[in-house]
Design an enzyme around this catalytic site. Structure first.
Site, PDB file in Angstrom:
ATOM      1  N   GLY A 129       6.131  27.018  -2.604  1.00 26.78           N
ATOM      2  CA  GLY A 129       4.800  26.415  -2.511  1.00 26.78           C
ATOM      3  C   GLY A 129       4.603  25.304  -3.524  1.00 26.78           C
ATOM      4  O   GLY A 129       4.141  25.542  -4.643  1.00 26.78           O
ATOM      5  N   GLU A 132       0.526  20.206  -1.816  1.00 24.32           N
ATOM      6  CA  GLU A 132      -0.890  20.545  -1.702  1.00 24.32           C
ATOM      7  C   GLU A 132      -1.606  19.478  -0.880  1.00 24.32           C
ATOM      8  O   GLU A 132      -1.050  18.384  -0.652  1.00 24.32           O
ATOM      9  CB  GLU A 132      -1.524  20.649  -3.089  1.00 24.32           C
ATOM     10  CG  GLU A 132      -0.919  21.741  -3.954  1.00 24.32           C
ATOM     11  CD  GLU A 132      -1.694  21.950  -5.260  1.00 24.32           C
ATOM     12  OE1 GLU A 132      -2.684  21.240  -5.486  1.00 24.32           O
ATOM     13  OE2 GLU A 132      -1.282  22.837  -6.030  1.00 24.32           O
ATOM     14  N   SER A 137       4.098  13.678  -2.132  1.00 30.11           N
ATOM     15  CA  SER A 137       5.095  12.948  -2.924  1.00 30.11           C
ATOM     16  C   SER A 137       4.722  12.979  -4.403  1.00 30.11           C
ATOM     17  O   SER A 137       5.586  13.018  -5.278  1.00 30.11           O
ATOM     18  CB  SER A 137       5.188  11.496  -2.438  1.00 30.11           C
ATOM     19  OG  SER A 137       5.613  11.443  -1.090  1.00 30.11           O
ATOM     20  N   ILE A 344      19.767   6.705  26.343  1.00 30.67           N
ATOM     21  CA  ILE A 344      20.950   6.915  27.187  1.00 30.67           C
ATOM     22  C   ILE A 344      20.656   7.924  28.290  1.00 30.67           C
ATOM     23  O   ILE A 344      21.072   7.757  29.439  1.00 30.67           O
ATOM     24  CB  ILE A 344      22.140   7.378  26.319  1.00 30.67           C
ATOM     25  CG1 ILE A 344      22.613   6.220  25.428  1.00 30.67           C
ATOM     26  CG2 ILE A 344      23.283   7.897  27.181  1.00 30.67           C
ATOM     27  CD1 ILE A 344      23.571   6.644  24.341  1.00 30.67           C
ATOM     28  N   GLY A 346      17.835   8.468  29.629  1.00 33.29           N
ATOM     29  CA  GLY A 346      16.801   7.982  30.537  1.00 33.29           C
ATOM     30  C   GLY A 346      15.681   8.996  30.695  1.00 33.29           C
ATOM     31  O   GLY A 346      15.199   9.576  29.725  1.00 33.29           O
ATOM     32  N   GLU A 370      10.935  17.170   2.031  1.00 37.91           N
ATOM     33  CA  GLU A 370      11.750  17.210   0.803  1.00 37.91           C
ATOM     34  C   GLU A 370      11.993  15.812   0.236  1.00 37.91           C
ATOM     35  O   GLU A 370      13.089  15.494  -0.243  1.00 37.91           O
ATOM     36  CB  GLU A 370      13.070  17.956   1.051  1.00 37.91           C
ATOM     37  CG  GLU A 370      12.842  19.432   1.342  1.00 37.91           C
ATOM     38  CD  GLU A 370      14.052  20.300   1.082  1.00 37.91           C
ATOM     39  OE1 GLU A 370      14.835  19.994   0.174  1.00 37.91           O
ATOM     40  OE2 GLU A 370      14.190  21.302   1.806  1.00 37.91           O
ATOM     41  N   THR A 372      10.103  11.787   0.999  1.00 37.00           N
ATOM     42  CA  THR A 372      10.108  10.753   2.020  1.00 37.00           C
ATOM     43  C   THR A 372      11.194   9.713   1.738  1.00 37.00           C
ATOM     44  O   THR A 372      11.751   9.653   0.640  1.00 37.00           O
ATOM     45  CB  THR A 372       8.753  10.033   2.073  1.00 37.00           C
ATOM     46  OG1 THR A 372       8.543   9.366   0.812  1.00 37.00           O
ATOM     47  CG2 THR A 372       7.603  11.003   2.328  1.00 37.00           C
ATOM     48  N   GLU A 374      10.707   6.693   1.262  1.00 32.18           N
ATOM     49  CA  GLU A 374      10.204   5.851   0.164  1.00 32.18           C
ATOM     50  C   GLU A 374      10.475   6.485  -1.198  1.00 32.18           C
ATOM     51  O   GLU A 374      10.800   5.791  -2.174  1.00 32.18           O
ATOM     52  CB  GLU A 374       8.704   5.596   0.354  1.00 32.18           C
ATOM     53  CG  GLU A 374       8.360   4.698   1.532  1.00 32.18           C
ATOM     54  CD  GLU A 374       8.489   5.404   2.883  1.00 32.18           C
ATOM     55  OE1 GLU A 374       8.559   4.706   3.910  1.00 32.18           O
ATOM     56  OE2 GLU A 374       8.524   6.659   2.911  1.00 32.18           O
TER      57      GLU A 374
END
Length: 386
Positions: A129, A132, A137, A344, A346, A370, A372, A374
């Site tokens: 945990g 939040e 990040s 591919i 379709g 886990e 981004t 960025e």
């Protein structure tokens, strides 16, 4: 640095593990993947089978119920599972690297003996945990608090996007919480919350775009009391310790992503050989062949990146930059390959029963969870001294 991690020529024990998990993924996981995805149901029977195989205990010592392997062995398993079902792969990844690994890395001997055997056997799951509503990040923006009262931590706050937090076999959630202030900065510690505990509520599951068979919930803590000895690691080191856990976890996510990218290649090659248009297999058309060739190049490059990061980690050398590179390159390869595979295929690529359709929905979160893309760029830049 082991040669096999730079040449790709795996020793027998690694190759045998990958082959065993590959067979399991094809024979046990793949046949029920579409069903669990459609029903948004947690694959308890698959998780139990993975536990019996020892996959949840791969990187842990035998003294704690593990298989005595290493983190690279876990990555190989994740790559094979990721080819056919990302939900199952992320359940294993989060259960090991986020649920059990913090206890193994930072726990007391008593905590290890209490929790690791069940976690390593796959009979119990742990959750991590950190994120939040106001801090993803920017995990340092933690608002959840924990104060000491008569030998107990009293926890208040909320977490979101927490994997493996609401299953029938979830036994603990390790949470980061503000436990004080040092030199004007938040003191963030990690605390183990057993499940169930009074005041701890697992909120209704999210209705997600992908990873539909993975368990993900917001959590709330209302005067949750746990013993003072449930502190995990040193007080005030919770955030720093979990950054280490995330560095390792990025290699695991990269391996899962490589599996997804390779799964898209494998499905596309098979389809391009079988599907005919204008009197010949579509794979005979250079436009399709070249598209698949680029997909294969992405998967190979990403695999090389995570092998490199894993090699440094196993050698005890700094690997933060390489883990960030691997996570970024592999997650982008998975997303790019899923998009190309859908093209591919379709119309069939837009039907959820087909693996490439699920990869198209599932792969986007690989560029977010886990850390981004960025954040990975930020970490790489910092490691370059920028």
């Amino acid at each position: 640095m082991p040669d096999y991690l730079t040449t790709g020529n795996l020793p027998d024990h690694y190759a045998e593990l990958a082959g065993t998990v590959r067979d399991f993924a094809q024979s046990v996981v793949a046949p029920v993947a579409a069903k669990h995805d459609q029903e948004r149901s947690f694959p308890y029977e698959v998780v139990a089978a993975m536990g019996e195989m020892g996959l949840f205990g791969l990187p842990f010592p035998e003294e704690y119920g593990g298989m005595g392997g290493d983190y690279f062995a876990l990555c190989l398993a994740l790559e094979e599972l990721g080819k056919v079902d990302q939900s199952v792969a992320i359940t294993l990844e989060a259960g090991v690297s986020l649920g059990a690994m913090p206890i193994y890395r930072f726990g007391t001997e008593e905590q290890k003996q209490r929790w690791l055997p069940e976690l390593a056997a796959g009979k119990a799951l742990g959750a991590f945990g950190l994120t939040e509503p106001g801090g993803g990040s920017d995990a340092g923006a933690t608002r959840t608090t924990a104060r000491l009262d008569d030998g107990h931590w009293v926890i208040n706050g909320s977490k979101q996007f927490i994997t493996n937090s609401g299953t029938d076999i979830t036994k603990l959630v390790t949470v980061t919480a503000v436990t004080g202030e040092v030199a004007g900065k938040k003191e963030i510690s990690a605390i183990i919350v057993p499940v169930p505990t009074d005041g701890f509520t697992v909120e209704p599951a999210y209705h997600k775009v992908g990873w539909n068979a993975s368990d993900t919930h917001p959590l709330s803590f209302d005067d949750v009391r746990v013993p003072e000895e449930n502190l995990l690691g040193e007080r005030g080191r919770g955030y720093a310790n979990f950054l280490r856990i995330l560095d390792e976890g990025r290699i695991a996510i990269a391996a899962l992503s490589v599996g997804a990218a390779q799964g898209c290649v494998d499905e596309s090659v098979k389809y391009a050989k079988e599907r005919e248009a204008f009197g010949r297999p579509i794979g005979a058309n250079q436009a399709i062949a070249f598209k698949i060739a680029r997909m294969e190049a992405r998967a190979h490059t990403a695999r090389t990146a995570y092998y490199d990061a894993a090699a440094l980690m196993l050698a005890g050398k700094p690997f933060k930059k390489q883990a960030a590179i691997a996570k970024m390159v592999a997650s982008e390869a998975a997303m790019d390959n899923a998009r190309d595979a859908t093209q591919i295929f379709g119309g069939y690529g837009f039907i959820n029963e087909f693996p490439v359709a699920r990869h198209y929905r599932d792969s986007k979160i690989l560029e977010i969870g886990e850390g981004t893309t960025e954040v990975q760029l930020m970490l790489i830049g910092r490691e370059l001294g920028l």
